[in-house]
Design a protein around this motif. Sequence first.
Motif, mmCIF file in Angstrom:
data_model
loop_
_atom_site.group_PDB
_atom_site.id
_atom_site.type_symbol
_atom_site.label_atom_id
_atom_site.label_comp_id
_atom_site.label_asym_id
_atom_site.label_seq_id
_atom_site.Cartn_x
_atom_site.Cartn_y
_atom_site.Cartn_z
ATOM 1 N N ALA A 1 21.060 43.753 50.822
ATOM 2 C CA ALA A 1 20.449 42.615 50.138
ATOM 3 C C ALA A 1 19.964 42.950 48.737
ATOM 4 N N SER A 2 19.747 44.240 48.453
ATOM 5 C CA SER A 2 19.221 44.657 47.140
ATOM 6 C C SER A 2 20.277 45.316 46.254
ATOM 7 N N HIS A 3 21.541 45.307 46.697
ATOM 8 C CA HIS A 3 22.642 45.910 45.935
ATOM 9 C C HIS A 3 22.461 47.410 45.719
ATOM 10 N N THR A 4 21.959 48.084 46.724
ATOM 11 C CA THR A 4 21.812 49.541 46.640
ATOM 12 C C THR A 4 22.551 50.234 47.788
ATOM 13 N N SER A 5 23.540 49.558 48.352
ATOM 14 C CA SER A 5 24.227 50.064 49.543
ATOM 15 C C SER A 5 25.384 51.005 49.232
ATOM 16 N N GLY A 6 25.951 50.887 48.023
ATOM 17 C CA GLY A 6 27.154 51.649 47.706
ATOM 18 C C GLY A 6 28.440 50.917 48.037
ATOM 19 N N ILE A 7 28.341 49.741 48.689
ATOM 20 C CA ILE A 7 29.529 48.911 48.925
ATOM 21 C C ILE A 7 30.049 48.423 47.581
ATOM 22 N N ARG A 8 31.345 48.498 47.387
ATOM 23 C CA ARG A 8 31.912 48.122 46.087
ATOM 24 C C ARG A 8 31.877 46.612 45.873
ATOM 25 N N ASN A 9 32.059 46.215 44.621
ATOM 26 C CA ASN A 9 32.179 44.801 44.263
ATOM 27 C C ASN A 9 33.660 44.433 44.185
ATOM 28 N N TYR A 10 33.955 43.242 43.679
ATOM 29 C CA TYR A 10 35.345 42.836 43.483
ATOM 30 C C TYR A 10 36.129 43.872 42.680
ATOM 31 N N ASN A 11 37.399 43.992 42.966
ATOM 32 C CA ASN A 11 38.322 44.702 42.097
ATOM 33 C C ASN A 11 39.004 43.645 41.234
ATOM 34 N N TYR A 12 38.574 43.525 39.989
ATOM 35 C CA TYR A 12 39.106 42.479 39.113
ATOM 36 C C TYR A 12 40.572 42.720 38.768
ATOM 37 N N LYS A 13 40.969 43.981 38.719
ATOM 38 C CA LYS A 13 42.331 44.314 38.310
ATOM 39 C C LYS A 13 43.375 43.816 39.298
ATOM 40 N N ASN A 14 43.046 43.821 40.585
ATOM 41 C CA ASN A 14 44.042 43.357 41.559
ATOM 42 C C ASN A 14 43.826 41.901 41.968
ATOM 43 N N GLY A 15 42.978 41.182 41.209
ATOM 44 C CA GLY A 15 42.848 39.742 41.406
ATOM 45 C C GLY A 15 41.904 39.298 42.502
ATOM 46 N N GLU A 16 41.043 40.183 42.990
ATOM 47 C CA GLU A 16 40.152 39.786 44.096
ATOM 48 C C GLU A 16 39.180 38.677 43.693
ATOM 49 N N TYR A 17 38.735 38.699 42.457
ATOM 50 C CA TYR A 17 37.802 37.662 41.996
ATOM 51 C C TYR A 17 38.482 36.295 41.997
ATOM 52 N N PHE A 18 39.779 36.277 41.718
ATOM 53 C CA PHE A 18 40.542 35.024 41.665
ATOM 54 C C PHE A 18 41.376 34.826 42.930
#
Length: 367
Positions: A138-155
């Motif tokens: 919940a605090s963004h300190t887990s180490g789980i990655r965010n979107y990979n923008y290069k492979n289109g995950e955000y879109f």
Amino acid sequence: MNKVLVILALFINSLCFSQRIIETKTKYVNPEFETETKNAKALVTDLMKEKSIPGLSITVASKNKILWSEGFGLADLENKTPIKLNSKFRIGSISKSLTSIALGKLIEKGKINLSDTVQKLVPYFPKKKYQITIQELASHTSGIRNYNYKNGEYFSNVHYNTIKESIDIFKEDSLLFEPKTKYGYSTYGYVLLSAAIEEVAGQNFLDYMQNNVFEPMGMYSTVPDLNDKIIDNRVQFYQLRDGTIINASYIDNSNKWAGGGFLSSSLDLAKMSQHLLRKDIINKRTIELLWTPTQLADGERTNYCLGWRRDVTESGNIYIHHGGSSVGGRSFLLIYPKDEIIVSITCNLFTRFNESLALEIAEKFKK
């Protein structure tokens, strides 16, 4: 006694009915704040012109009153549909703030603890080198990655039928760092958090949000952004290409409901904030927990809490806030806890504006 309860129920129902009538309009101004509204409106129109925003909605509220709510421009350029107070926009990462309230309710019921590990609550998520707690997600300190923008995950335009399916996107990836040693913003961390909420609640995450968050707060215009469903008053989504407004790229938000997949109105976001100021949905202790900045292992504090950010103005006024950027939308929500002023803004263009506008507007409405 029964007569009193009946009268009270009728009174509450009349308030709800009046609220629903207001939502179908394009403008509401509290008579006490006409001057403040006029001055703030000039800032909004300047922003829309500067950013070429097709449609925008703004609501300013106190703890118990809507001070100003207005729709500007068009929800649909092709059909010339005006923005109304119940127009539904993509709110992006403000979805995390909604999810935090669900987390808070489960904490109060003793069904989940911030120290609980993901490995305990979500058995289908693979073990990693380190344990991950609910607080770290919940605090963004887990180490789980965010979107990979290069492979289109955000879109992404792939539809996921369940949260478990959407977790397949990142579940085999290594952690970026040891939990609580760094801050690393991660929408996927909130996807995993929603899986934990599902498991603990024994209910589909979207159903839990509807039954335990949206309905109790009267958030009639807040729903998941389901592409195959006819959703009344959903705006069209736009982006800019070489200075020209075009239709936004087709995306499917089922990979990130909890972190960025909800639709809402500026009025609904303000109503949610009113409930937090009144402390009638979750209690004072829980709200303080959600609004407390995170401390890393080395003692450093971030400005991120649990689904919210906390900052201080130059004059020393604490404000709680969160923004949201999405394909075809931008939103911002600001709360002054001490002055009990709320500003929420939603628009249907993928653009950028930050808290400075909301802070300037909030200052105009302080009494």
